[in-house]
Design a protein around this motif. Structure first.
Motif, mmCIF file in Angstrom:
data_model
loop_
_atom_site.group_PDB
_atom_site.id
_atom_site.type_symbol
_atom_site.label_atom_id
_atom_site.label_comp_id
_atom_site.label_asym_id
_atom_site.label_seq_id
_atom_site.Cartn_x
_atom_site.Cartn_y
_atom_site.Cartn_z
ATOM 1 N N GLY A 353 -12.069 13.379 7.175
ATOM 2 C CA GLY A 353 -12.744 12.165 6.727
ATOM 3 C C GLY A 353 -11.840 11.305 5.864
ATOM 4 N N LEU A 354 -11.016 11.941 5.035
ATOM 5 C CA LEU A 354 -10.082 11.189 4.192
ATOM 6 C C LEU A 354 -9.015 10.510 5.050
ATOM 7 C CD1 LEU A 354 -9.475 13.667 1.213
ATOM 8 C CD2 LEU A 354 -11.399 12.136 1.647
ATOM 9 N N VAL A 355 -8.556 11.213 6.082
ATOM 10 C CA VAL A 355 -7.541 10.646 6.977
ATOM 11 C C VAL A 355 -8.091 9.397 7.669
ATOM 12 C CG1 VAL A 355 -6.217 11.056 9.088
ATOM 13 C CG2 VAL A 355 -6.346 12.825 7.326
ATOM 14 N N ALA A 356 -9.317 9.476 8.133
ATOM 15 C CA ALA A 356 -9.924 8.325 8.811
ATOM 16 C C ALA A 356 -10.128 7.163 7.851
ATOM 17 C CB ALA A 356 -11.252 8.739 9.438
ATOM 18 N N TYR A 402 -12.577 11.682 -3.604
ATOM 19 C CA TYR A 402 -11.490 11.088 -2.826
ATOM 20 C C TYR A 402 -11.934 9.828 -2.099
ATOM 21 C CZ TYR A 402 -8.788 15.300 -3.746
ATOM 22 O OH TYR A 402 -8.084 16.299 -4.380
ATOM 23 N N LEU A 403 -13.122 9.857 -1.530
ATOM 24 C CA LEU A 403 -13.607 8.674 -0.817
ATOM 25 C C LEU A 403 -13.797 7.497 -1.761
ATOM 26 C CD1 LEU A 403 -16.149 10.325 1.653
ATOM 27 C CD2 LEU A 403 -13.887 9.381 2.186
ATOM 28 N N GLU A 404 -14.235 7.776 -2.992
ATOM 29 C CA GLU A 404 -14.405 6.700 -3.985
ATOM 30 C C GLU A 404 -13.058 6.082 -4.338
ATOM 31 O OE1 GLU A 404 -16.454 8.275 -7.353
ATOM 32 O OE2 GLU A 404 -18.249 8.827 -6.197
ATOM 33 N N THR A 405 -12.050 6.909 -4.531
ATOM 34 C CA THR A 405 -10.734 6.350 -4.914
ATOM 35 C C THR A 405 -10.091 5.633 -3.728
ATOM 36 O OG1 THR A 405 -9.620 8.455 -4.434
ATOM 37 C CG2 THR A 405 -10.322 8.069 -6.699
ATOM 38 N N ILE A 406 -10.340 6.117 -2.514
ATOM 39 C CA ILE A 406 -9.822 5.412 -1.335
ATOM 40 C C ILE A 406 -10.430 4.015 -1.260
ATOM 41 C CG2 ILE A 406 -9.879 5.352 1.198
ATOM 42 C CD1 ILE A 406 -9.617 8.419 1.140
ATOM 43 N N ALA A 407 -11.736 3.929 -1.524
ATOM 44 C CA ALA A 407 -12.414 2.632 -1.484
ATOM 45 C C ALA A 407 -11.883 1.693 -2.560
ATOM 46 C CB ALA A 407 -13.915 2.829 -1.632
ATOM 47 N N ASP A 408 -11.472 2.247 -3.680
ATOM 48 C CA ASP A 408 -10.981 1.434 -4.791
ATOM 49 C C ASP A 408 -9.499 1.100 -4.686
ATOM 50 O OD1 ASP A 408 -13.501 1.488 -5.875
ATOM 51 O OD2 ASP A 408 -13.080 3.120 -7.283
ATOM 52 N N THR A 409 -8.789 1.718 -3.746
ATOM 53 C CA THR A 409 -7.344 1.526 -3.621
ATOM 54 C C THR A 409 -7.035 0.424 -2.615
ATOM 55 O OG1 THR A 409 -6.925 3.863 -4.125
ATOM 56 C CG2 THR A 409 -5.148 2.639 -3.056
ATOM 57 N N ARG A 410 -6.307 -0.564 -3.055
ATOM 58 C CA ARG A 410 -5.911 -1.655 -2.161
ATOM 59 C C ARG A 410 -4.643 -1.252 -1.422
ATOM 60 N NH1 ARG A 410 -5.043 -7.322 -4.917
ATOM 61 N NH2 ARG A 410 -7.285 -6.987 -5.261
ATOM 62 N N ALA A 411 -4.686 -1.268 -0.112
ATOM 63 C CA ALA A 411 -3.523 -0.881 0.688
ATOM 64 C C ALA A 411 -2.331 -1.784 0.389
ATOM 65 C CB ALA A 411 -3.860 -0.930 2.167
ATOM 66 N N THR A 412 -1.171 -1.178 0.216
ATOM 67 C CA THR A 412 0.043 -1.940 -0.089
ATOM 68 C C THR A 412 0.447 -2.831 1.070
ATOM 69 O OG1 THR A 412 0.817 -0.140 -1.514
ATOM 70 C CG2 THR A 412 2.459 -1.728 -0.772
ATOM 71 N N VAL A 413 0.273 -2.328 2.275
ATOM 72 C CA VAL A 413 0.756 -3.024 3.466
ATOM 73 C C VAL A 413 -0.408 -3.760 4.134
ATOM 74 C CG1 VAL A 413 1.914 -2.768 5.686
ATOM 75 C CG2 VAL A 413 2.516 -1.255 3.776
ATOM 76 N N SER A 414 -0.323 -5.083 4.184
ATOM 77 C CA SER A 414 -1.362 -5.880 4.830
ATOM 78 C C SER A 414 -1.206 -5.819 6.349
ATOM 79 C CB SER A 414 -1.267 -7.334 4.363
ATOM 80 O OG SER A 414 -0.059 -7.919 4.826
ATOM 81 N N ASP A 415 -2.224 -6.268 7.059
ATOM 82 C CA ASP A 415 -2.162 -6.295 8.520
ATOM 83 C C ASP A 415 -1.021 -7.189 9.002
ATOM 84 O OD1 ASP A 415 -4.323 -4.609 8.604
ATOM 85 O OD2 ASP A 415 -5.800 -6.204 8.936
ATOM 86 N N ALA A 416 -0.801 -8.301 8.307
ATOM 87 C CA ALA A 416 0.263 -9.223 8.706
ATOM 88 C C ALA A 416 1.638 -8.577 8.545
ATOM 89 C CB ALA A 416 0.182 -10.507 7.884
ATOM 90 N N VAL A 417 1.836 -7.865 7.413
ATOM 91 C CA VAL A 417 3.117 -7.194 7.183
ATOM 92 C C VAL A 417 3.327 -6.094 8.224
ATOM 93 C CG1 VAL A 417 4.377 -5.703 5.579
ATOM 94 C CG2 VAL A 417 3.200 -7.740 4.726
ATOM 95 N N ALA A 418 2.265 -5.356 8.556
ATOM 96 C CA ALA A 418 2.364 -4.296 9.560
ATOM 97 C C ALA A 418 2.744 -4.883 10.914
ATOM 98 C CB ALA A 418 1.054 -3.520 9.646
ATOM 99 N N ALA A 419 2.175 -6.038 11.255
ATOM 100 C CA ALA A 419 2.489 -6.684 12.535
ATOM 101 C C ALA A 419 3.944 -7.160 12.556
ATOM 102 C CB ALA A 419 1.545 -7.851 12.779
ATOM 103 N N ASP A 420 4.415 -7.728 11.436
ATOM 104 C CA ASP A 420 5.812 -8.172 11.360
ATOM 105 C C ASP A 420 6.767 -6.981 11.518
ATOM 106 O OD1 ASP A 420 5.007 -10.750 10.985
ATOM 107 O OD2 ASP A 420 5.321 -10.762 8.806
ATOM 108 N N PHE A 421 6.383 -5.852 10.958
ATOM 109 C CA PHE A 421 7.218 -4.653 11.038
ATOM 110 C C PHE A 421 7.395 -4.223 12.490
ATOM 111 C CE2 PHE A 421 7.162 0.120 11.032
ATOM 112 C CZ PHE A 421 8.472 0.300 10.626
ATOM 113 N N LEU A 422 6.332 -4.256 13.264
ATOM 114 C CA LEU A 422 6.429 -3.886 14.669
ATOM 115 C C LEU A 422 7.360 -4.838 15.426
ATOM 116 C CD1 LEU A 422 2.708 -2.953 15.440
ATOM 117 C CD2 LEU A 422 4.621 -1.409 14.973
ATOM 118 N N GLU A 423 7.320 -6.111 15.076
ATOM 119 C CA GLU A 423 8.240 -7.075 15.697
ATOM 120 C C GLU A 423 9.688 -6.776 15.305
ATOM 121 O OE1 GLU A 423 7.050 -11.000 14.688
ATOM 122 O OE2 GLU A 423 5.086 -10.868 15.672
#
Length: 431
Positions: A353-356, A402-423
């Motif tokens: 569940g944490l992985v998802a 763990y689920l509470e802290t995951i919800a409170d944690t802002r991901a470092t990598v945005s969707d736009a940055v992830a897409a640029d990385f693939l390019e």
């Protein structure tokens, strides 16, 4: 009356020791101690030689440590064997070491050595069921001062094994970089030139620095991190300080040299008149080829913004590989969560569940969320449970923490940055 005599070792006897060493190896007997160790003990410890006229025909070298003595070297020229010279040499060197109050005198012999009469004649006893273990220390004492001046250090040997998950990245680095550097003779046999420089690129927090340190640990080479921001304040300016730093690094026999956020000193050169940083970039472009001429070292440059690097910087001939380090997949996140969850409760936590829930998290994000969950659980146990009654089972964070802290944690990598990385992988990666 014998035609030979025994005396103390003199510095002019080095040639004779070398001849004895070579004659021993010519009989397919590989001495236990290196020639450099034998010569060092000749000068610093206890050594005697048998001479006939001016010729050195035999030698015995001993070393004392507390109440234990060791025979480092014993050899006689083939044509003089069987005359009791070896036994006399052992007696003489033991006599020189007597002042140490030795309780035991020992010797290690190669399995292929069959001429052991000198030892048995002196009362040495063969010890059965013993194994000899040896480990080479990767950094010599003389290098430690230079390493300290550079701010470098030796890292724990288990860092590579402690990198959780990221299996594909680890395997790629192991095959492309670590293997040919750790086994240079084998690489040469197959015509492989060991790599000298690599760029690791990817979003922030994906573990580029961790991998650089882990490779140094895996190779058992010193890790030297170069901080351009610190060098900028040197009297000769950043370019001059950078040049001097790499000259100092050249004094080390081995090194993994790491420059993080290398785009700060290797960005695209443009504009008229040239900016002051262009001179630094030019200097770095000169340093890398010179660095590549020195074996036993690896330059690792890391960047979050590979697009901003000067095109000449990534050119073939400067960097052997340009390797992407991306976000961890499901298997990698599983390994990371299991590493950070306390062993006493890990089987009670819904790791899947944490992985998802943490899809898109970097390794740094996962570590932050896991540490926060542990802190949150500790505070609940101390401040919310006023009775402080002992729990029925092991205490620690639960899935909800763990689920509470995951919800409170802002991901470092945005969707736009992830897409640029693939390019960037498609356009610039070289693996």
């Amino acid at each position: 009356m014998t035609s030979w005599k025994i005396r103390d070792f003199h510095s002019q006897d080095v040639e004779g020791i070398l001849q004895l060493w070579q004659s021993l190896r010519a009989t397919k007997v590989e001495p236990v101690y290196d020639l450099s160790e034998v010569l060092a003990s000749c000068e610093k410890d206890h050594a005697v030689v048998a001479v006939q006229g001016e010729q050195v025909i035999g030698a015995a070298v001993g070393r004392a440590a507390h109440d234990q003595g060791w025979i480092v070297f014993l050899s006689t020229l083939p044509e003089f064997r069987g005359r009791g010279i070896g036994t006399s040499l052992l007696a003489a060197v033991e006599n020189r070491m007597a002042a140490h109050g030795l309780n035991k005198l020992s010797a290690l012999m190669p399995e292929t050595e069959t001429r052991v009469e000198a030892f048995t004649n002196r009362g040495f006893v063969v010890k059965k069921n013993l194994r000899y273990f040896e480990r080479r220390i990767p950094v010599q004492r003389a290098e430690l001062g230079a390493l300290d001046e550079l701010g470098g250090r030796l890292l724990p040997r288990d860092l590579w094994d402690r990198v959780a998950g990221m299996t594909a990245e680890k395997e790629l680095l192991e095959r492309r970089l670590v293997l040919p550097l750790a086994e240079p003779d084998l690489a040469d046999e197959f015509g492989v030139v060991p790599p000298r420089a690599v760029v690791l690129f990817g979003p922030p927090g994906t573990g580029k620095t961790t991998f650089a340190k882990a490779m140094a640990s895996r190779l058992e080479w010193p890790f030297v991190e170069v901080f351009p921001s610190r060098l900028a304040g040197e009297p000769g300016g950043l370019a001059g300080a950078l040049r001097q730093t790499f000259l100092d690094i050249a004094e080390l026999e081995h090194a993994v040299v790491f420059i993080d956020e290398v785009e700060e000193i290797a960005s695209q050169r443009s504009g008229e008149p040239p900016s002051p940083m262009q001179g630094v970039t030019n200097e770095l472009l000169k340093i890398i080829p010179a660095f590549r001429d020195q074996p036993g070292r690896l330059l690792v440059c890391a960047t979050n913004f590979i697009r901003s690097l000067d095109s000449a910087f990534l050119r073939h001939g400067r960097f052997d590989y340009v390797i992407p380090i991306g976000l961890p997949d499901d298997d990698a996140r599983t390994a990371m969560w299991r590493r950070f969850i306390p062993e006493t409760v890990v089987e009670e936590v819904d790791v899947a569940g944490l992985v998802a829930a943490s899809s898109g998290f970097s390794p740094a994000d996962i570590e932050f969320a896991a540490r926060s969950a542990s802190q949150r659980a500790l505070e609940k146990a101390v401040y919310d449970d006023v009775s402080h009654a002992p729990a029925a089972g092991p205490r620690g964070p639960v899935t909800a923490d763990y689920l509470e802290t995951i919800a409170d944690t802002r991901a470092t990598v945005s969707d736009a940055v992830a897409a640029d990385f693939l390019e960037d992988i498609d356009a610039l990666a070289r693996t």
